[in-house]
Scaffold this active site. Structure first.
Site, PDB file in Angstrom:
ATOM      1  N   GLU A 168      10.090   1.780  10.307  1.00  0.00           N
ATOM      2  CA  GLU A 168      10.948   2.581   9.781  1.00  0.00           C
ATOM      3  C   GLU A 168      10.330   4.172  10.324  1.00  0.00           C
ATOM      4  OE1 GLU A 168      13.621   1.964   9.507  1.00  0.00           O
ATOM      5  OE2 GLU A 168      14.334   0.539   8.646  1.00  0.00           O
ATOM      6  N   GLU A 170       9.981  16.560  15.159  1.00  0.00           N
ATOM      7  CA  GLU A 170       9.551  16.435  12.981  1.00  0.00           C
ATOM      8  C   GLU A 170       9.687  17.056  12.728  1.00  0.00           C
ATOM      9  OE1 GLU A 170       8.865  12.937  11.263  1.00  0.00           O
ATOM     10  OE2 GLU A 170      10.662  12.743  10.620  1.00  0.00           O
ATOM     11  N   CYS A 179      13.776  11.410   6.465  1.00  0.00           N
ATOM     12  CA  CYS A 179      13.862  11.230   8.038  1.00  0.00           C
ATOM     13  C   CYS A 179      15.594  11.223   9.085  1.00  0.00           C
ATOM     14  CB  CYS A 179      13.579   9.354   8.024  1.00  0.00           C
ATOM     15  SG  CYS A 179      13.879   8.476   7.324  1.00  0.00           S
ATOM     16  N   LYS A 189       0.592  -1.438   0.205  1.00  0.00           N
ATOM     17  CA  LYS A 189       0.437   0.242  -0.366  1.00  0.00           C
ATOM     18  C   LYS A 189       1.142   1.039  -0.568  1.00  0.00           C
ATOM     19  CE  LYS A 189      -1.644   2.608   3.085  1.00  0.00           C
ATOM     20  NZ  LYS A 189      -1.570   3.952   1.551  1.00  0.00           N
TER      21      LYS A 189
HETATM   22  P1  NAD Z   1       2.521   9.220   7.354  1.00  0.00           P
HETATM   23  O1  NAD Z   1       2.811   8.314   8.512  1.00  0.00           O
HETATM   24  O2  NAD Z   1       0.826   9.663   7.531  1.00  0.00           O
HETATM   25  O3  NAD Z   1       2.487   7.733   6.748  1.00  0.00           O
HETATM   26  C1  NAD Z   1       2.943   6.359   6.628  1.00  0.00           C
HETATM   27  C2  NAD Z   1       2.092   5.265   5.568  1.00  0.00           C
HETATM   28  O4  NAD Z   1       1.464   4.956   6.326  1.00  0.00           O
HETATM   29  C3  NAD Z   1       1.336   5.771   4.164  1.00  0.00           C
HETATM   30  O5  NAD Z   1       0.922   4.794   3.026  1.00  0.00           O
HETATM   31  C4  NAD Z   1      -0.011   6.539   5.094  1.00  0.00           C
HETATM   32  O6  NAD Z   1      -1.105   6.076   4.567  1.00  0.00           O
HETATM   33  C5  NAD Z   1      -0.038   5.264   6.248  1.00  0.00           C
HETATM   34  N1  NAD Z   1      -1.029   4.760   7.522  1.00  0.00           N
HETATM   35  C6  NAD Z   1      -1.325   5.989   7.320  1.00  0.00           C
HETATM   36  N2  NAD Z   1      -2.100   5.932   8.730  1.00  0.00           N
HETATM   37  C7  NAD Z   1      -1.967   4.400   9.184  1.00  0.00           C
HETATM   38  C8  NAD Z   1      -2.808   3.814   9.252  1.00  0.00           C
HETATM   39  N3  NAD Z   1      -4.142   3.684  11.014  1.00  0.00           N
HETATM   40  N4  NAD Z   1      -2.790   2.594   9.405  1.00  0.00           N
HETATM   41  C9  NAD Z   1      -1.597   2.407   8.838  1.00  0.00           C
HETATM   42  N5  NAD Z   1      -1.261   2.475   7.815  1.00  0.00           N
HETATM   43  C10 NAD Z   1      -1.501   3.829   7.706  1.00  0.00           C
HETATM   44  O7  NAD Z   1       4.065   9.657   7.175  1.00  0.00           O
HETATM   45  P2  NAD Z   1       4.187  10.321   5.777  1.00  0.00           P
HETATM   46  O8  NAD Z   1       3.540  11.367   5.844  1.00  0.00           O
HETATM   47  O9  NAD Z   1       3.707   9.717   4.365  1.00  0.00           O
HETATM   48  O10 NAD Z   1       5.648  10.008   5.303  1.00  0.00           O
HETATM   49  C11 NAD Z   1       6.585  11.298   6.323  1.00  0.00           C
HETATM   50  C12 NAD Z   1       6.644  10.075   7.566  1.00  0.00           C
HETATM   51  O11 NAD Z   1       7.682   8.997   7.515  1.00  0.00           O
HETATM   52  C13 NAD Z   1       7.793  11.320   8.421  1.00  0.00           C
HETATM   53  O12 NAD Z   1       7.218  11.060  10.044  1.00  0.00           O
HETATM   54  C14 NAD Z   1       9.458  10.536   8.191  1.00  0.00           C
HETATM   55  O13 NAD Z   1      10.125  10.673   9.184  1.00  0.00           O
HETATM   56  C15 NAD Z   1       8.633   9.287   8.678  1.00  0.00           C
HETATM   57  N6  NAD Z   1       9.825   8.186   6.671  1.00  0.00           N
HETATM   58  C16 NAD Z   1      11.096   7.352   7.505  1.00  0.00           C
HETATM   59  C17 NAD Z   1      11.610   7.052   7.176  1.00  0.00           C
HETATM   60  C18 NAD Z   1      12.910   5.638   7.900  1.00  0.00           C
HETATM   61  O14 NAD Z   1      13.433   5.553   6.892  1.00  0.00           O
HETATM   62  N7  NAD Z   1      12.361   5.952   8.908  1.00  0.00           N
HETATM   63  C19 NAD Z   1      11.615   7.050   6.311  1.00  0.00           C
HETATM   64  C20 NAD Z   1      10.696   8.415   5.144  1.00  0.00           C
HETATM   65  C21 NAD Z   1      10.066   8.679   6.055  1.00  0.00           C
END
Ligand code: NAD
Length: 490
Positions: free
Chosen positions: A263, A395, A297, A188
């Protein structure tokens, strides 16, 4: 403003309403997802939006493919050959992937093509070498006349949930080891950036991955994402995203006690000591934070600078910020940074800047929306930041760098570690004993010394504290997508 013309394949791809990819076929859904181009603020494409029912179909297709065993029980050499072919196809179609990610994420085309797509291909190539090296062991047990050995087996159906900041690359980071280990997948992608993942599903079939092994279902997190995380037919979730969502996934996964790797977010400390080579440390610290427009991130968003070089570093950083060109993903010639992902994200970032000013910090560069229809924020540098300020703790996930001053080495170590997050950290110094001390003591999954941002398919990557658990990449990633069975033979 001149734009790079769309490749015919890309124009056709975004013009058609893209369906879900389930069981090797396109599969419709009653709901639509409108993908917005952050460079223009306008609608870019419409794709089918998965809800619970579609998600369930995708899990059924992945379950059937796993049970049939065409992938998991294939000769490991053949599985490797197919993954290698997929890497070739990604490389060959890098311009297509580059345009898709430049359109729906906004990052400059050259970066999307030469960094995101190229590194995705490298990732598949590395893991193409793994299937025939996933070995068990014979154990010298203390029971006479018994043979005990282990088998390292795939876990089953894996749900992969990815964010929008590196749409193709984050999917590849998870897919390559999960597929190499013989699992079947429901991916997804983020609702903001689903296009390259859908295109990748088509390429996977072309490479020879059997139908049903890779299913791609764009949808909203609270709906399709939650359905995947809580689905009883899913054995494991590999997730990259925010810490807040990570917690939701832990709760949702409790029903069938899924394996999880998370992650999550970061607030990386980057430390410049007075003995650093400033000609490298200043641009290094700049790009440590502003690479990918700060939407990373591992962004080095807390920059600690020793008082002796503080003014010189600030001058260097603001000089670099003044020379940065911000523009749309497909602008020709290319520029340095694109827009941030969405209007909501832009407002959130500008809100952080405003709060920092209210709390006593000084905005030295950027801090306001740049002209254009899209969601542009120029590199923003904030000085006189202290550790208690919101901007130093939360963040931001955008182009905002906080600069903090320090005098004392022991003090800066404690300050750097005083964070809920622990994804990455770094330092700039020529003193090898200090480098070793800090590399040992910094609480982070990755420490960069006199460099920033390097990752490699062969080197483990992941967080400590609230940045998550599990290590992607390298042999650790195979561990995330396998389980060990102990066999006793009498
Ligand atoms: P997000 O958590 O809002 O969304 C990430 C994914 O999770 C999306 O596909 C979203 O649709 C899904 N999602 C959202 N709510 C959910 C739920 N309740 N259940 C299951 N899935 C759900 O994050 P974002 O805004 O897309 O990305 C930014 C964040 O990701 C930042 O905090 C960043 O630090 C982190 N990030 C971490 C890494 C890493 O490797 N540690 C890499 C990239 C981004």
């Amino acid at each position: 403003m001149k734009m790079i013309p769309l490749l015919p394949e890309v124009a056709a791809f975004i013009d058609a309403r893209q369906a879900l990819r389930i069981g090797g076929q396109t599969s419709d859904a009653p709901e639509n997802l409108t993908v917005v181009n952050p460079s223009t603020g306008r609608s870019l494409a419409v794709v089918a939006c998965a809800g619970h029912a579609e998600l369930d179909l995708a899990v059924q297709a992945a379950t059937m493919a796993f049970q049939q065993g065409d992938w998991g029980r294939m000769l490991p050499q053949d599985r490797g050959r197919i993954l290698w072919r997929l890497a070739d196809l990604i490389e060959e179609r890098a311009p297509i992937f580059g345009q898709l990610d430049a359109l729906d994420n906004g990052k400059p085309y050259a970066i999307a093509r030469d960094v995101d797509a190229h590194w995705s291909a490298r990732h598949f190539r590395y893991f193409a070498g793994w299937p025939d090296k996933i070995e068990g062991a014979t154990i010298p047990v203390g029971t006479p006349d018994r043979l005990n050995y282990t088998r390292v087996e795939p876990v089953g159906v894996c749900g992969l949930i990815t964010p929008w900041n590196y749409p193709l690359l984050m999917a590849s980071w998870k897919l390559a080891p999960a597929l190499a280990a013989g699992n079947t997948i429901v991916l997804k992608p983020s609702e903001e950036t689903p296009l390259s993942a859908l295109y990748l599903a088509d390429l996977a079939l072309e490479a020879g991955i059997p139908a049903g092994v890779l299913n791609v279902v764009p949808g909203y997190g609270h709906d399709a994402g939650d359905a995947l995380a809580s689905h009883a037919g899913v054995a494991k979730i590999g997730f990259t995203g925010s810490t807040r969502t990570g917690r939701e996934i832990v709760k949702a996964s409790a029903g069938n006690l899924k394996k999880l790797s998370l992650e999550l977010g970061g607030k990386a400390a980057n430390i410049i000591f007075p003995d650093a080579d400033l000609s490298r440390a200043i641009p290094g610290a700049f790009w440590a934070n502003f690479g990918n427009n700060g939407q990373s991130c591992t962004a080095g968003s807390r920059l600690y600078v020793h008082a002796d070089v503080y003014d010189q570093v600030l001058d260097g950083l603001t000089g670099l910020a003044a020379g940065i060109r911000v523009g749309p993903g497909l602008e020709d010639p290319g520029h340095d940074l694109g827009p941030v992902i969405s209007e909501k994200q832009m407002q959130m970032i500008l809100g952080h800047v405003e709060t920092s000013q209210k709390e006593g910090a000084t905005v030295l560069a950027g801090g306001v929306r740049a002209p254009g229809d899209g969601w542009f924020i120029p590199p923003t540098i904030i000085s006189a930041v202290t550790d208690e300020m919101t901007i130093a703790r939360e963040e931001v996930f955008g182009p905002v760098l906080s600069v903090l001053k320090f005098d004392d080495e022991a003090d800066v170590l404690a300050r750097a570690n005083h964070s809920d997050y622990g994804l990455a950290a770094g330092l700039w110094s020529q003193d090898v004993t200090r480098v070793r001390r800090f590399a040992d003591a910094l609480e982070a999954g990755t420490v960069w010394v006199n460099c920033w941002g390097e990752t490699d398919a062969a080197s483990p990557f992941g967080g400590v504290k609230q940045s998550g658990y599990g290590r992607e990449m390298g042999k650790d990633a195979i561990g995330l997508y396998t389980q060990t069975k102990s066999v006793w033979v009498g």
